[in-house]
Enzyme design. Structure first.
Site, mmCIF file in Angstrom:
data_model
loop_
_atom_site.group_PDB
_atom_site.id
_atom_site.type_symbol
_atom_site.label_atom_id
_atom_site.label_comp_id
_atom_site.label_asym_id
_atom_site.label_seq_id
_atom_site.Cartn_x
_atom_site.Cartn_y
_atom_site.Cartn_z
ATOM 1 N N LYS A 198 0.925 -1.166 -0.096
ATOM 2 C CA LYS A 198 0.126 0.047 0.031
ATOM 3 C C LYS A 198 0.774 1.290 -0.065
ATOM 4 O O LYS A 198 2.021 1.136 0.393
ATOM 5 C CB LYS A 198 -0.949 0.130 1.164
ATOM 6 C CG LYS A 198 -2.043 -1.155 1.275
ATOM 7 C CD LYS A 198 -3.039 -1.012 2.309
ATOM 8 C CE LYS A 198 -3.909 -2.103 2.462
ATOM 9 N NZ LYS A 198 -4.710 -1.936 3.666
ATOM 10 N N TYR B 19 -12.594 -1.724 -2.960
ATOM 11 C CA TYR B 19 -12.911 -2.112 -1.377
ATOM 12 C C TYR B 19 -14.490 -1.808 -1.474
ATOM 13 O O TYR B 19 -14.881 -1.481 -0.390
ATOM 14 C CB TYR B 19 -12.226 -1.047 -0.459
ATOM 15 C CG TYR B 19 -10.494 -1.429 -0.349
ATOM 16 C CD1 TYR B 19 -10.726 -2.541 0.197
ATOM 17 C CD2 TYR B 19 -9.771 -0.617 -0.958
ATOM 18 C CE1 TYR B 19 -9.127 -3.038 0.910
ATOM 19 C CE2 TYR B 19 -8.379 -0.764 -0.481
ATOM 20 C CZ TYR B 19 -8.065 -2.156 0.427
ATOM 21 O OH TYR B 19 -6.792 -2.222 0.735
ATOM 22 N N ASN C 239 -1.694 0.046 6.947
ATOM 23 C CA ASN C 239 -1.024 -1.144 7.514
ATOM 24 C C ASN C 239 -0.348 -1.991 6.408
ATOM 25 O O ASN C 239 -0.183 -3.129 6.590
ATOM 26 C CB ASN C 239 -2.374 -2.079 8.066
ATOM 27 C CG ASN C 239 -3.313 -2.344 7.061
ATOM 28 O OD1 ASN C 239 -3.241 -1.836 5.781
ATOM 29 N ND2 ASN C 239 -4.208 -3.041 7.395
ATOM 30 N N HIS D 21 -2.174 -5.595 1.642
ATOM 31 C CA HIS D 21 -3.535 -5.836 1.639
ATOM 32 C C HIS D 21 -3.271 -7.535 1.248
ATOM 33 O O HIS D 21 -2.415 -7.829 0.519
ATOM 34 C CB HIS D 21 -4.302 -5.575 0.653
ATOM 35 C CG HIS D 21 -5.541 -6.046 0.450
ATOM 36 N ND1 HIS D 21 -6.676 -6.127 1.223
ATOM 37 C CD2 HIS D 21 -5.818 -6.926 -0.683
ATOM 38 C CE1 HIS D 21 -7.763 -6.636 0.682
ATOM 39 N NE2 HIS D 21 -7.118 -7.458 -0.453
HETATM 40 P P1 CMP Z 1 -7.057 -4.511 4.244
HETATM 41 O O1 CMP Z 1 -6.800 -5.774 4.560
HETATM 42 O O2 CMP Z 1 -6.547 -3.914 2.866
HETATM 43 O O3 CMP Z 1 -8.624 -4.589 3.994
HETATM 44 C C1 CMP Z 1 -9.400 -3.323 4.507
HETATM 45 C C2 CMP Z 1 -8.611 -2.050 4.874
HETATM 46 O O4 CMP Z 1 -9.580 -1.017 5.552
HETATM 47 C C3 CMP Z 1 -7.652 -2.468 5.862
HETATM 48 O O5 CMP Z 1 -6.715 -3.322 5.503
HETATM 49 C C4 CMP Z 1 -7.263 -1.165 6.605
HETATM 50 O O6 CMP Z 1 -6.435 -0.596 5.678
HETATM 51 C C5 CMP Z 1 -8.507 -0.410 6.536
HETATM 52 N N1 CMP Z 1 -9.391 -0.596 7.818
HETATM 53 C C6 CMP Z 1 -9.758 -1.605 8.314
HETATM 54 N N2 CMP Z 1 -10.160 -1.199 9.667
HETATM 55 C C7 CMP Z 1 -10.103 0.095 9.516
HETATM 56 C C8 CMP Z 1 -10.192 1.119 10.528
HETATM 57 N N3 CMP Z 1 -11.086 0.774 11.887
HETATM 58 N N4 CMP Z 1 -10.032 2.412 10.424
HETATM 59 C C9 CMP Z 1 -9.417 2.806 9.177
HETATM 60 N N5 CMP Z 1 -9.020 1.861 8.221
HETATM 61 C C10 CMP Z 1 -9.271 0.599 8.457
#
Ligand code: CMP
Length: 131
Positions: free
Chosen positions: A9, A49, A112, A115
């Site tokens: 990301k 998403y 994070n 993905h």
């Molecule tokens: P990902 O595994 O890509 O799937 C959905 C994404 O939404 C997740 O990783 C994070 O980047 C984001 N995400 C999930 N929960 C939260 C949250 N509580 N606040 C902000 N972003 C979130």
């Protein structure tokens, strides 16, 4: 062999972690079958998403994912979906096990680092979305 979709990301790309994350992936027995770097458009981020469109963090997620480039990979390995999720660690880097990619390279639950698809069915959908 199974496939999964992996994203590096914008946060991890901006911090220069792309090559280290690719090395971690290959050192853990995955084959990177296809890959490309894209700066996602708002339409692409919202489409990718769309499952989260009603979540309170959706706008933040789209803004983050369109902030700079994302590296997109189709990974191959036996049990690729669960193997890649295990290597990434928990969604929230603060809860990710030491040594996992999100523990090493993630910032917070939004930024994070990576993905991964959550099922074989979604892996096929997500791979077809980008390749
Ligand atoms: P990902 O595994 O890509 O799937 C959905 C994404 O939404 C997740 O990783 C994070 O980047 C984001 N995400 C999930 N929960 C939260 C949250 N509580 N606040 C902000 N972003 C979130």
């Amino acid at each position: 062999m199974n496939n999964t979709l992996a994203l590096i990301k914008p946060d991890a790309m901006q911090k220069g972690f792309k090559d280290e994350i690719r090395e971690d992936i290959m050192n853990n027995g995955f084959i990177i079958a296809e890959e490309k770097t894209l700066h996602l458009s708002v339409v692409q981020a919202k489409g990718f998403y769309s499952i989260h469109k009603d979540k309170p963090f959706f706008e933040e997620l789209v803004e983050f994912m369109t902030s700079s480039e994302t590296h997109i990979m189709k990974l191959e390995k036996a049990n690729a979906v669960s193997e890649w999720r295990n290597l990434m660690g928990a969604t929230n880097p603060a809860e990710a096990e030491a040594g996992t990619i999100r523990a090493k390279y993630g910032t917070d639950i939004s930024m994070n680092a990576t993905h991964g698809s959550d099922s074989n069915e979604n892996a096929e959908i997500e791979i077809n979305f980008f390749f």
